[in-house]
Write an enzyme that holds these catalytic residues in place. Structure first.
Site, PDB file in Angstrom:
ATOM      1  N   GLU A 241       0.796  -1.235   0.000  1.00 17.93           N
ATOM      2  CA  GLU A 241       0.000   0.000   0.000  1.00 17.93           C
ATOM      3  C   GLU A 241       0.831   1.290   0.000  1.00 17.93           C
ATOM      4  O   GLU A 241       0.532   2.225   0.738  1.00 17.93           O
ATOM      5  CB  GLU A 241      -0.960  -0.010   1.200  1.00 17.93           C
ATOM      6  CG  GLU A 241      -1.885  -1.213   1.192  1.00 17.93           C
ATOM      7  CD  GLU A 241      -2.753  -1.340   2.440  1.00 17.93           C
ATOM      8  OE1 GLU A 241      -2.741  -0.425   3.272  1.00 17.93           O
ATOM      9  OE2 GLU A 241      -3.453  -2.362   2.570  1.00 17.93           O
ATOM     10  N   GLU A 352      -6.225 -10.797  -1.329  1.00 16.01           N
ATOM     11  CA  GLU A 352      -7.083 -10.584  -0.140  1.00 16.01           C
ATOM     12  C   GLU A 352      -8.547 -10.523  -0.557  1.00 16.01           C
ATOM     13  O   GLU A 352      -9.280  -9.603  -0.199  1.00 16.01           O
ATOM     14  CB  GLU A 352      -6.672  -9.290   0.580  1.00 16.01           C
ATOM     15  CG  GLU A 352      -5.204  -9.261   0.967  1.00 16.01           C
ATOM     16  CD  GLU A 352      -4.803  -8.024   1.758  1.00 16.01           C
ATOM     17  OE1 GLU A 352      -5.688  -7.315   2.259  1.00 16.01           O
ATOM     18  OE2 GLU A 352      -3.586  -7.772   1.864  1.00 16.01           O
TER      19      GLU A 352
HETATM   20  O1  9MR Z   1      -7.177  -8.606   8.528  1.00 16.54           O
HETATM   21  C1  9MR Z   1      -6.421  -7.618   9.184  1.00 16.54           C
HETATM   22  C2  9MR Z   1      -7.175  -7.117  10.398  1.00 16.54           C
HETATM   23  O2  9MR Z   1      -7.342  -8.151  11.330  1.00 16.54           O
HETATM   24  C3  9MR Z   1      -6.439  -5.962  11.023  1.00 16.54           C
HETATM   25  O3  9MR Z   1      -7.236  -5.408  12.064  1.00 16.54           O
HETATM   26  C4  9MR Z   1      -6.141  -4.906   9.984  1.00 16.54           C
HETATM   27  C5  9MR Z   1      -5.389  -3.771  10.613  1.00 16.54           C
HETATM   28  O4  9MR Z   1      -4.524  -3.121   9.748  1.00 16.54           O
HETATM   29  O5  9MR Z   1      -5.414  -5.482   8.907  1.00 16.54           O
HETATM   30  C6  9MR Z   1      -6.154  -6.463   8.247  1.00 16.54           C
HETATM   31  O6  9MR Z   1      -5.496  -6.915   7.095  1.00 16.54           O
HETATM   32  C7  9MR Z   1      -5.225  -5.929   6.104  1.00 16.54           C
HETATM   33  C8  9MR Z   1      -4.047  -6.415   5.315  1.00 16.54           C
HETATM   34  O7  9MR Z   1      -2.975  -6.681   6.158  1.00 16.54           O
HETATM   35  C9  9MR Z   1      -3.642  -5.401   4.258  1.00 16.54           C
HETATM   36  N1  9MR Z   1      -4.743  -5.060   3.410  1.00 16.54           N
HETATM   37  C10 9MR Z   1      -5.962  -4.658   4.099  1.00 16.54           C
HETATM   38  C11 9MR Z   1      -6.365  -5.739   5.091  1.00 16.54           C
HETATM   39  C12 9MR Z   1      -7.701  -5.407   5.716  1.00 16.54           C
HETATM   40  O8  9MR Z   1      -7.602  -4.229   6.470  1.00 16.54           O
END
Ligand code: 9MR
Length: 438
Positions: A241, A352
């Site tokens: 990102e 994802e």
């Molecule tokens: O699934 C993840 C969630 O449990 C966390 O709270 C969150 C915090 O940043 O991150 C989520 O995963 C993210 C991933 O690492 C990167 N892309 C977006 C995902 C969803 O937020």
């Protein structure tokens, strides 16, 4: 057509599973009480090579002629058939079905591996795994040990959070996507500060010190994982990102909330890939990963960034996160993004995937199944036509109740419900005839 009557060989285990999962889940929806009859898709992908351009009359259900005539009015006996217990030994496997195309993965949290019903399902369905959080910098960076044993340029890491997940993968022949090394989020501010200070008046380290910290961080993660669990990680999300065209930076880089950008400068992405290549095992693939990759300005900025890193020989793939909705993006925009990314010459991972819903009405769940089916048709067509090299598709979660999307209300985005039953979405991913395309 929906074959009838999958046998239930583990009926006592089914009962136990229901009891275990229902406890504490009052009001979680009414599917579990519905019919026993079950559908199946034949393992293996047998769908046509091209996506229909207009509402299809298929799937043809000779015994249920009203289905084709009124695609949104699904007869109850068909609709309820989509909910099959994960304990059913004849449940088709997603990874087996798509084995000639790409690996199929799931993002998990460590505690999900304590549930035997879930681990059985995971091993049956998936051949790739991602740690939802447990391999991110805020989990690996150990501030206390860094202060006592680290140096100004070398932090100390702890791998307690992800050891169990890596071991599970190793024990079960599942490969892991390493997620994620360099990210503006879930990386503590103190990592960027002199003396690893977490005081309000802390000051940033110099670019040079931060580059050394970055290299030492990447080196230690890769060395530990590749030494302790050799061969498990097959791909790394090296940078996550880094593009946010709204910030006004000339190359579309994320600026406002990225301490990586603010401390190192715009070349932090290139440096991360340089270090990652230096320490990665030769067969490990290095990915740039981002969300909303189908937005035009973001897509263009990503292509430019990837072309630059590719010239340096340090990138192998683009990860399209794909947290998508029911109507956005359009399949055309999604296809355009994949094709543009593929033109850079790198692999594509759908990293994802989930599809958020407003409610779990039967109509919505079926629409979700159709959208999953259209998406997987598209992926298949792009592979069959040689337009893209898509080597992994990962779902961002196993069951609806565990999805990150639920923070603002339930969204039902995944393939399995809370009872570990398949949803129409599961059959859509299998291109099952029981799920209409439109
Ligand atoms: O699934 C993840 C969630 O449990 C966390 O709270 C969150 C915090 O940043 O991150 C989520 O995963 C993210 C991933 O690492 C990167 N892309 C977006 C995902 C969803 O937020």
């Amino acid at each position: 057509m929906l074959p009838k009557g999958l046998r239930r060989k583990k009926s006592s285990a089914c009962f136990l599973l229901a009891v275990v999962l229902i406890l504490g889940t009052a009001g979680c929806g009414g599917k579990n009480g519905e019919e026993e009859a079950t559908p199946s898709a034949e393992p293996g992908i047998t769908a046509p090579a091209t996506e229909p351009t207009e509402p299809a009359s298929q799937p043809t259900q000779p015994e249920e002629p009203t289905k084709a005539a009124e695609p949104t009015e699904i007869p109850k006996e068909v609709r309820t058939n989509f909910y099959v217990s994960s304990l059913d030994e004849e449940l088709p496997s997603l990874s087996e079905a798509w084995k000639d195309y790409f690996s199929v993965g799931v993002a998990l949290t460590a505690n999900e591996l304590n549930n035997e019903f879930k681990t059985d399902l995971i091993v049956q369905q998936f051949n790739s795994m991602t740690c939802g959080n447990e391999m991110k910098p805020d989990f690996l960076l150990d501030r206390a040990k860094t202060l006592s044993e680290g140096t100004e340029t070398c932090p100390v890491l702890s791998f307690r959070s992800c050891d169990g997940m890596l071991q599970f993968c190793m024990d079960n022949g599942i490969k892991m996507r390493g997620h994620t090394l360099v990210w503006h989020s879930q990386t503590p501010d103190w990592f960027f500060m002199e003396g690893y200070s977490n005081h309000q008046d802390a000051v940033f380290v110099s670019r040079e010190v931060m580059l050394e910290r970055m290299e030492n961080y990447i080196r230690q993660v890769m060395e530990y994982v590749n030494t302790t669990y050799p061969g498990v990680v097959y791909a790394w999300d090296v940078v996550n990102e880094a593009i946010a065209p709204g910030d006004g930076e000339e190359n579309g880089m994320r600026v406002d909330d990225s301490l990586w950008y603010q401390v190192i400068g715009p070349d932090f992405v290139e440096k991360a890939f340089e270090y990652a290549r230096k320490y990665a095992d030769p067969e490990q693939k290095l990915f740039y990963n981002d969300f909303n990759t189908y937005e035009t300005s973001k897509r263009i900025a990503i292509v430019n960034l990837v072309n630059k890193i590719r010239e340096q020989g340090n990138i192998d793939g683009i990860g399209m996160q794909s947290h998508i909705g029911m109507s956005s993006p359009t399949m055309d925009d999604y296809e355009t993004a994949i094709c543009k990314f593929a033109e850079t010459g790198v692999e594509i991972h759908i990293t994802e995937l989930d599809i958020g819903l407003d409610s779990d009405s039967e109509e919505n769940l079926l629409k979700e199944g159709k959208r999953y089916k259209r998406l997987f048709f598209l992926l298949k067509n792009l592979m069959d036509s040689g337009k893209a090299n898509i080597t992994n598709v990962t779902f961002w979660g196993l069951t609806d109740d565990g999805s990150w999307l639920n923070k603002d209300g339930k969204r039902y985005p995944l393939l399995f419900n809370q009872l570990l039953e398949t949803k129409p979405a599961f059959w859509g991913v299998l291109l099952d005839d029981g799920i209409p395309l439109y």
